[in-house]
Motif scaffolding. Structure first.
Motif, PDB file in Angstrom:
ATOM      1  N   LEU A  90       0.667  -1.237   0.116  1.00  0.00           N
ATOM      2  CA  LEU A  90       0.232   0.168   0.144  1.00  0.00           C
ATOM      3  C   LEU A  90       0.829   1.227   0.026  1.00  0.00           C
ATOM      4  N   LYS A  91       1.907   1.221   0.807  1.00  0.00           N
ATOM      5  CA  LYS A  91       2.986   2.435   0.670  1.00  0.00           C
ATOM      6  C   LYS A  91       3.404   2.688  -0.730  1.00  0.00           C
ATOM      7  N   TYR A  93       2.060   1.686  -3.459  1.00  0.00           N
ATOM      8  CA  TYR A  93       0.799   2.102  -4.372  1.00  0.00           C
ATOM      9  C   TYR A  93       0.661   3.544  -4.065  1.00  0.00           C
ATOM     10  N   TYR A  94       0.700   4.106  -2.755  1.00  0.00           N
ATOM     11  CA  TYR A  94       0.187   5.508  -2.675  1.00  0.00           C
ATOM     12  C   TYR A  94       1.394   6.535  -2.796  1.00  0.00           C
ATOM     13  N   ASN A  95       2.573   6.010  -2.993  1.00  0.00           N
ATOM     14  CA  ASN A  95       3.660   6.670  -3.377  1.00  0.00           C
ATOM     15  C   ASN A  95       3.346   7.312  -4.894  1.00  0.00           C
ATOM     16  N   ASN A  97      -0.022   6.977  -6.229  1.00  0.00           N
ATOM     17  CA  ASN A  97      -1.245   7.452  -6.362  1.00  0.00           C
ATOM     18  C   ASN A  97      -1.636   8.278  -5.268  1.00  0.00           C
ATOM     19  N   GLU A  98      -2.127   9.546  -5.465  1.00  0.00           N
ATOM     20  CA  GLU A  98      -2.242  10.580  -4.390  1.00  0.00           C
ATOM     21  C   GLU A  98      -3.465  10.156  -3.623  1.00  0.00           C
ATOM     22  N   PRO A  99      -3.541   9.977  -2.258  1.00  0.00           N
ATOM     23  CA  PRO A  99      -4.661   9.621  -1.540  1.00  0.00           C
ATOM     24  C   PRO A  99      -5.775  10.640  -1.910  1.00  0.00           C
ATOM     25  N   GLN A 102      -6.910  13.393   1.800  1.00  0.00           N
ATOM     26  CA  GLN A 102      -6.073  13.898   2.676  1.00  0.00           C
ATOM     27  C   GLN A 102      -6.406  15.161   3.328  1.00  0.00           C
ATOM     28  N   ARG A 154     -11.243   2.131  -4.143  1.00  0.00           N
ATOM     29  CA  ARG A 154     -11.156   3.557  -4.205  1.00  0.00           C
ATOM     30  C   ARG A 154     -12.243   4.093  -5.235  1.00  0.00           C
ATOM     31  N   ASP A 161      -9.594   5.654   1.429  1.00  0.00           N
ATOM     32  CA  ASP A 161      -8.142   6.231   1.577  1.00  0.00           C
ATOM     33  C   ASP A 161      -7.788   6.405   2.943  1.00  0.00           C
ATOM     34  N   ALA A 165      -4.708   4.186   3.331  1.00  0.00           N
ATOM     35  CA  ALA A 165      -3.441   5.018   3.438  1.00  0.00           C
ATOM     36  C   ALA A 165      -2.934   5.564   4.559  1.00  0.00           C
TER      37      ALA A 165
END
Length: 270
Positions: A90-91, A93-95, A97-99, A102, A154, A161, A165
């Protein structure tokens, strides 16, 4: 064959329970996405029980306490496919793809149900043929399937997220509030300590200061009182409530109940 688990990849498995039921108090270290192929699943959280059947999809967040009971249904064993959504994946992936959530307040973790959503059903049912392989599923293909599942989650629920995230470990929380909500879960004391942000020694010290008794004695009494309420007020049978109130064995439950209340649970039911 009472219970069988097949892995096609470290993060993807299929489970089959053929006994009358299977019960576990769970605390997953990864988020777990589950698709029920056949049978019935009951999830007990605090004072509420949820029931799901074939075709339903559930998402368990990591570090969420729940009692899971799997039953055969309509002459079919309980079968499910599960996918682990691990933190490192997941880390990564979110590097890339922006959550989408936020800066918004983070709600408390809770399991999600997506019922029989066609996108998730298509994604998870497509894994079934891979279990016929004589070797493990190639890592690149497994990664594509897991990433597909994350994209779908998502799309269905953008606020997911908040859960996926969030990489924080449990922090120190109010012990009284947590235990009052989660006493029916049969977990090691170390786990209760971890979930309240404490070492085992600190947990026992803070618990004694808060409740003026030991954790084990308090837990047993709380579980017996909950079972007593279910039997006397809700008119449920002892065999229906002992698992949901944190007991593993019906005869031990009956012994403890009679010792505490002075009469057998079957007498309270009549």
């Amino acid at each position: 064959m009472a219970h069988q688990i097949e892995y096609i990849h470290d993060d993807i498995k299929r489970s089959c329970f053929e006994d009358q039921f299977f019960k576990a108090d769970v605390l997953f270290e990864d988020h777990l996405l589950v698709w029920i192929i056949s049978g019935e699943t009951r999830i007990v959280q605090a004072d509420q029980t949820y029931v799901f059947g074939a075709g339903d999809t559930l998402l368990f967040p990591r570090y969420l306490l729940a009692t899971v009971l799997n039953y055969p249904k309509h002459g079919l064993s309980h079968k499910s496919v599960a996918m682990h959504l691990k933190l490192e994946r997941l880390k990564d992936y979110y590097n890339k793809n922006e959550p989408q959530s936020q800066g918004e307040p983070i709600p408390p973790p809770s399991f999600r149900t997506f019922e029989q959503h066609p996108l998730l059903k298509s994604c998870l049912s497509s894994l079934i043929p891979y279990f016929e392989l004589k070797e493990k599923l190639p890592g690149a293909i497994a990664s594509l399937k897991i990433e597909e599942a994350i994209h779908i989650l998502r799309t269905i629920e953008p606020s997911i997220d908040h859960m996926l995230a969030n990489f924080a470990e449990p922090g120190k929380i109010d012990i009284a509030n947590f235990m009052e909500k989660n006493y029916m879960f049969n977990m090691p004391m170390e786990k209760f300590g971890y979930l309240t942000g404490r070492s085992l020694t600190t947990f026992k010290r803070d618990f004694k200061k808060t409740f003026q008794t030991t954790p084990q004695k308090w837990l047993t009494q709380k579980r017996l009182k909950l079972a007593h309420y279910q039997i006397r007020e809700k008119k449920r049978k002892p065999s229906e409530v002992y698992l949901e109130t944190g007991f593993e064995n019906l005869s031990h439950f009956g012994y403890a109940f009679k010792k505490f209340f002075g009469y057998a649970p079957t007498e309270g039911f009549r």
